[in-house]
Motif scaffolding. Structure first.
Motif, PDB file in Angstrom:
ATOM      1  N   MET A  70       3.739 -13.323   2.716  1.00 14.41           N
ATOM      2  CA  MET A  70       3.061 -12.409   2.878  1.00 14.41           C
ATOM      3  C   MET A  70       1.455 -12.834   3.443  1.00 14.41           C
ATOM      4  SD  MET A  70       1.814  -9.488   0.051  1.00 14.41           S
ATOM      5  CE  MET A  70       0.691 -10.929  -0.791  1.00 14.41           C
ATOM      6  N   ILE A  71       0.952 -14.044   3.000  1.00 12.72           N
ATOM      7  CA  ILE A  71      -0.429 -14.395   3.633  1.00 12.72           C
ATOM      8  C   ILE A  71      -0.446 -15.119   4.915  1.00 12.72           C
ATOM      9  CG2 ILE A  71      -2.271 -15.980   2.726  1.00 12.72           C
ATOM     10  CD1 ILE A  71      -2.239 -13.371   1.344  1.00 12.72           C
ATOM     11  N   GLU A  72       0.738 -15.849   4.863  1.00 15.57           N
ATOM     12  CA  GLU A  72       0.794 -16.747   6.202  1.00 15.57           C
ATOM     13  C   GLU A  72       1.453 -16.024   7.435  1.00 15.57           C
ATOM     14  OE1 GLU A  72       2.319 -20.532   4.843  1.00 15.57           O
ATOM     15  OE2 GLU A  72       0.423 -21.213   4.198  1.00 15.57           O
ATOM     16  N   THR A  73       1.737 -15.016   7.181  1.00 17.33           N
ATOM     17  CA  THR A  73       2.513 -14.671   8.517  1.00 17.33           C
ATOM     18  C   THR A  73       2.067 -13.158   8.964  1.00 17.33           C
ATOM     19  OG1 THR A  73       4.136 -13.279   7.380  1.00 17.33           O
ATOM     20  CG2 THR A  73       4.622 -15.370   7.748  1.00 17.33           C
ATOM     21  N   GLU A  74       2.430 -12.341   9.754  1.00 17.28           N
ATOM     22  CA  GLU A  74       2.129 -11.175  10.419  1.00 17.28           C
ATOM     23  C   GLU A  74       2.458  -9.832   9.875  1.00 17.28           C
ATOM     24  OE1 GLU A  74      -0.925 -10.933  11.843  1.00 17.28           O
ATOM     25  OE2 GLU A  74      -1.165 -12.929  11.947  1.00 17.28           O
ATOM     26  N   ILE A  75       3.518 -10.188   8.614  1.00 18.62           N
ATOM     27  CA  ILE A  75       4.443  -8.850   8.177  1.00 18.62           C
ATOM     28  C   ILE A  75       3.330  -7.939   7.666  1.00 18.62           C
ATOM     29  CG2 ILE A  75       6.369 -10.386   7.600  1.00 18.62           C
ATOM     30  CD1 ILE A  75       5.420 -10.069   4.591  1.00 18.62           C
ATOM     31  N   PRO A  76       3.886  -6.671   8.048  1.00 16.00           N
ATOM     32  CA  PRO A  76       2.660  -5.476   7.444  1.00 16.00           C
ATOM     33  C   PRO A  76       2.683  -5.423   5.989  1.00 16.00           C
ATOM     34  CG  PRO A  76       4.778  -4.701   8.415  1.00 16.00           C
ATOM     35  CD  PRO A  76       5.044  -6.171   8.654  1.00 16.00           C
ATOM     36  N   VAL A  77       1.467  -5.164   5.424  1.00 17.11           N
ATOM     37  CA  VAL A  77       1.321  -4.961   3.788  1.00 17.11           C
ATOM     38  C   VAL A  77       0.546  -3.769   3.677  1.00 17.11           C
ATOM     39  CG1 VAL A  77       1.229  -7.675   3.573  1.00 17.11           C
ATOM     40  CG2 VAL A  77      -0.889  -6.379   3.968  1.00 17.11           C
ATOM     41  N   GLU A  78       1.196  -3.193   2.544  1.00 15.71           N
ATOM     42  CA  GLU A  78       0.222  -2.039   2.060  1.00 15.71           C
ATOM     43  C   GLU A  78      -0.976  -2.362   1.714  1.00 15.71           C
ATOM     44  OE1 GLU A  78       1.194   1.116   1.969  1.00 15.71           O
ATOM     45  OE2 GLU A  78       3.073   1.105   2.795  1.00 15.71           O
ATOM     46  N   LYS A  79      -2.084  -1.381   1.767  1.00 23.32           N
ATOM     47  CA  LYS A  79      -3.418  -1.904   1.344  1.00 23.32           C
ATOM     48  C   LYS A  79      -3.850  -0.281   0.420  1.00 23.32           C
ATOM     49  CE  LYS A  79      -5.091  -5.558   4.238  1.00 23.32           C
ATOM     50  NZ  LYS A  79      -6.209  -6.128   4.996  1.00 23.32           N
ATOM     51  N   ASP A  80      -4.529  -0.479  -0.608  1.00 18.02           N
ATOM     52  CA  ASP A  80      -5.084   0.673  -1.221  1.00 18.02           C
ATOM     53  C   ASP A  80      -6.341   1.328  -0.578  1.00 18.02           C
ATOM     54  OD1 ASP A  80      -7.325  -0.892  -2.112  1.00 18.02           O
ATOM     55  OD2 ASP A  80      -6.573  -1.005  -4.169  1.00 18.02           O
ATOM     56  N   GLU A  81      -7.044   2.341  -1.250  1.00 17.26           N
ATOM     57  CA  GLU A  81      -8.325   2.614  -0.587  1.00 17.26           C
ATOM     58  C   GLU A  81      -9.439   1.665  -0.514  1.00 17.26           C
ATOM     59  OE1 GLU A  81      -8.108   3.475  -4.842  1.00 17.26           O
ATOM     60  OE2 GLU A  81      -6.889   3.713  -3.129  1.00 17.26           O
ATOM     61  N   SER A  82      -9.333   0.522  -1.339  1.00 17.73           N
ATOM     62  CA  SER A  82     -10.731  -0.495  -1.635  1.00 17.73           C
ATOM     63  C   SER A  82     -10.251  -1.518  -0.487  1.00 17.73           C
ATOM     64  CB  SER A  82     -10.600  -0.900  -2.892  1.00 17.73           C
ATOM     65  OG  SER A  82     -10.987   0.135  -3.810  1.00 17.73           O
ATOM     66  N   GLY A  83      -9.078  -1.564   0.022  1.00 13.86           N
ATOM     67  CA  GLY A  83      -8.577  -2.548   1.190  1.00 13.86           C
ATOM     68  C   GLY A  83      -7.925  -3.853   0.385  1.00 13.86           C
ATOM     69  N   CYS A  84      -7.654  -3.603  -0.868  1.00 11.20           N
ATOM     70  CA  CYS A  84      -6.631  -4.640  -1.628  1.00 11.20           C
ATOM     71  C   CYS A  84      -5.325  -4.639  -1.325  1.00 11.20           C
ATOM     72  CB  CYS A  84      -6.725  -4.387  -3.190  1.00 11.20           C
ATOM     73  SG  CYS A  84      -8.361  -4.340  -3.854  1.00 11.20           S
ATOM     74  N   ILE A  85      -4.508  -5.572  -1.234  1.00 11.82           N
ATOM     75  CA  ILE A  85      -3.233  -5.614  -0.908  1.00 11.82           C
ATOM     76  C   ILE A  85      -2.433  -4.874  -2.085  1.00 11.82           C
ATOM     77  CG2 ILE A  85      -1.130  -7.139  -0.399  1.00 11.82           C
ATOM     78  CD1 ILE A  85      -2.890  -9.067   1.082  1.00 11.82           C
ATOM     79  N   PHE A  86      -1.672  -4.073  -1.635  1.00  9.99           N
ATOM     80  CA  PHE A  86      -0.747  -3.386  -2.901  1.00  9.99           C
ATOM     81  C   PHE A  86       0.361  -3.843  -2.808  1.00  9.99           C
ATOM     82  CE2 PHE A  86       1.611   0.170  -4.596  1.00  9.99           C
ATOM     83  CZ  PHE A  86       0.925   0.429  -5.989  1.00  9.99           C
ATOM     84  N   ILE A  87       1.036  -4.074  -4.040  1.00 15.34           N
ATOM     85  CA  ILE A  87       2.264  -4.565  -4.325  1.00 15.34           C
ATOM     86  C   ILE A  87       2.884  -3.636  -5.650  1.00 15.34           C
ATOM     87  CG2 ILE A  87       3.817  -6.419  -5.110  1.00 15.34           C
ATOM     88  CD1 ILE A  87       2.239  -8.447  -3.575  1.00 15.34           C
ATOM     89  N   ASP A  88       3.777  -2.913  -5.327  1.00 16.64           N
ATOM     90  CA  ASP A  88       4.279  -2.031  -6.355  1.00 16.64           C
ATOM     91  C   ASP A  88       5.312  -2.564  -7.360  1.00 16.64           C
ATOM     92  OD1 ASP A  88       4.753   0.410  -7.508  1.00 16.64           O
ATOM     93  OD2 ASP A  88       6.380   1.037  -6.182  1.00 16.64           O
ATOM     94  N   ARG A  89       4.537  -3.363  -8.337  1.00 15.04           N
ATOM     95  CA  ARG A  89       5.085  -4.043  -9.392  1.00 15.04           C
ATOM     96  C   ARG A  89       4.429  -3.881 -10.712  1.00 15.04           C
ATOM     97  NH1 ARG A  89      10.379  -5.054  -8.656  1.00 15.04           N
ATOM     98  NH2 ARG A  89      10.295  -6.700 -10.258  1.00 15.04           N
ATOM     99  N   ASP A  90       5.048  -4.177 -11.787  1.00 18.44           N
ATOM    100  CA  ASP A  90       4.420  -4.073 -12.971  1.00 18.44           C
ATOM    101  C   ASP A  90       3.402  -4.965 -13.068  1.00 18.44           C
ATOM    102  OD1 ASP A  90       3.644  -4.207 -15.846  1.00 18.44           O
ATOM    103  OD2 ASP A  90       5.584  -3.572 -16.366  1.00 18.44           O
ATOM    104  N   PRO A  91       2.286  -4.968 -13.545  1.00 22.26           N
ATOM    105  CA  PRO A  91       1.062  -5.988 -13.651  1.00 22.26           C
ATOM    106  C   PRO A  91       1.135  -6.861 -15.024  1.00 22.26           C
ATOM    107  CG  PRO A  91       0.251  -3.733 -14.191  1.00 22.26           C
ATOM    108  CD  PRO A  91       1.716  -3.602 -13.738  1.00 22.26           C
TER     109      PRO A  91
END
Length: 465
Positions: free
Chosen positions: A271-292
């Motif tokens: 996710m960090i080293e390639t250009e794959i699309p990532v979801e971002k929240d309203e603050s610009g954080c990368i969003f991952i839909d998993r239990d924290p």
């Protein structure tokens, strides 16, 4: 920065306030960071960012303020604090942790083959055994530069560490004792030097690692082998390189660095080293839909290459599920080992490892058996190494056949001039006349476990089970 000025530190996403005088009170990474011009990461608020877990940082600040701190009772938490103290290079706090852990990390000696067998057959975690040559006058030879305390402090959380002295040629003085040739295998030649064996928690078949003079020190050889097997990496003074990364995991924000996320192969690295699309929240954080819930532990694994897992089997299964999602093979392996150990602890009491120490015991067991008896005879080398057959698992045998047989283990001294291999005997309830069923250790045509299964199948058929 003027003395006494307030300093804000962002530790893994949690902000702490302290003073420069506190951070520079003891030698270590924080003092160097404050008093030199080394580059430091800063977050968007200007706080110095350090990519570590904030869990125990309050305790670290209290140690810096007072020179002492009350440690928790939990060994797991003390090991976590020790790991953080090692990262921050706080020798005094590392020493406090070591003293607190002494009852579990002290110098443990294996005196008998029975002890050795019990330790490596049902290990709670991986076992590191240091074999040390002992002369007739009682002198034990230690490797040059070897420090048991350093070994225990550094790897005590990953291994149960033991020491096993072994007798060497008593008829010769130390100076005249012959050396084994450089290519010699410790199990087959007369040993005159220290060596070590690592027994993994899920595997009791291990080969000795002999330190070769003129290459690296003994301690380096041990550390190289540990690093090779477990990919453990020391925390260093070097600050994490790369930009700060904010991750929103199921609604909880975590802060870390690119170098941490790309340390091991897996989804986060891609996710960090390639250009794959990532979801971002309203603050610009990368969003991952998993239990924290367990993501802080996952970050600790990425930072250090290892992590103390909880005791709860349910939680370990949850962590394993997350590790599978993030494609972290090392963490999945740690979970598997811990779960295997939990399963081993559930073996019923009558399936415990039982050792036959004398011929008298042997005769009593096979003369008046309550049920059929299965005995495994395991050769022990002069160096104290117990030779197991390839593919042998004592727990599997015990669980599978414990209701049919009383199962025992009898170590025997291997003879230098004769082939010595594991074998087994089955003694019927009404007959003690039975020759040994041998299975040669190197026989490519008849594996020990195959031969064992056949022998048991014949017994079951003949006795109408």
């Amino acid at each position: 920065m003027a003395s006494g000025n307030i300093v804000k530190l962002d530790i893994g996403g949690t902000v702490f306030k302290t003073t420069k005088s506190t951070l520079t009170r003891f030698d270590g990474m924080l003092k160097v960071m404050m008093e030199t011009e080394i580059p430091v990461e800063k977050d968007e608020s200007g706080c110095i960012f350090i990519d570590r877990s904030p869990k125990h940082f309050d305790g670290i600040l209290n140690f810096l303020r007072d020179g002492q701190v009350t440690l928790p009772d939990s060994e797991k938490e003390i090991l976590e604090i020790q790991q953080e103290a090692q990262f921050y290079q706080l020798d005094g706090l590392m020493e406090l942790c070591k003293i607190q852990l002494e009852p579990t990390n002290n110098f443990r000696i294996i005196e008998t083959d029975k002890e050795m067998l019990e330790i490596i057959t049902h290990p709670k975690k991986s076992v590191l055994v240091i074999h040390l040559p002992a002369y007739h006058d009682g002198t034990i030879t230690y490797p040059l530069g070897f420090d048991a305390n350093i070994l225990s402090t550094k790897y005590g959380s990953n291994f149960d560490i033991y020491y096993k002295p072994y007798k060497i040629n008593n008829d010769l003085p130390k100076e005249a004792a012959p050396k084994a040739p450089p290519h010699a295998h410790p199990c087959k030649e007369a040993l005159k030097e220290p060596f070590f064996v690592i027994y993994q928690a899920g595997c009791i078949h291990a080969r000795p690692r002999r330190h070769m003079r003129g290459t690296v020190t003994f301690m380096q050889a041990v550390e190289n082998e540990i690093a090779l097997r477990y990919k453990l990496n020391d925390s260093t003074l070097k600050m994490s390189s790369g930009n700060i990364v904010k991750l929103n995991i199921g609604g909880t924000v975590f802060q870390t660095t690119k170098s941490t996320l790309t340390r091991f192969d897996g989804m986060l690295k891609v996710m960090i080293e390639t250009e794959i699309p990532v979801e971002k929240d309203e603050s610009g954080c990368i969003f991952i839909d998993r239990d924290p819930t367990h993501f802080r532990l996952i970050l600790n694994f990425l930072r250090d290459g290892h992590v103390a897992l909880p005791d709860s089997e349910k939680e370990i299964l949850e962590i394993e599920q997350e590790a599978q999602f993030y494609l972290l093979d090392g963490l999945m392996e740690l979970c598997k080992r811990q779960l295997k150990h939990s399963a081993e602890k559930k073996i019923p009491p009558n399936h415990n490892l039982r050792i036959i120490e004398t011929d008298k015991e042997m005769l009593e067991i096979i003369t008046h058996p309550k049920k059929a008896v299965l005995i495994f005879h395991l050769p022990v080398t002069n160096g104290g190494i117990i030779i197991y057959p390839d593919g042998f698992n004592a727990n599997t045998v015990s669980m599978k056949y414990g209701s049919i047989f009383d199962i025992y283990y009898k170590p025997y001294k291997a003879h230098q001039d004769l082939p010595s291999d594991p074998y087994f005997n089955i003694y019927e309830v009404n007959s003690i006349r039975l020759g040994p069923n041998s299975s040669f250790y190197q026989n490519k045509f008849s594996q020990f476990m195959v031969q064992l299964e056949r022998g048991i199948a014949n017994h079951i058929q003949n006795n109408g089970y």
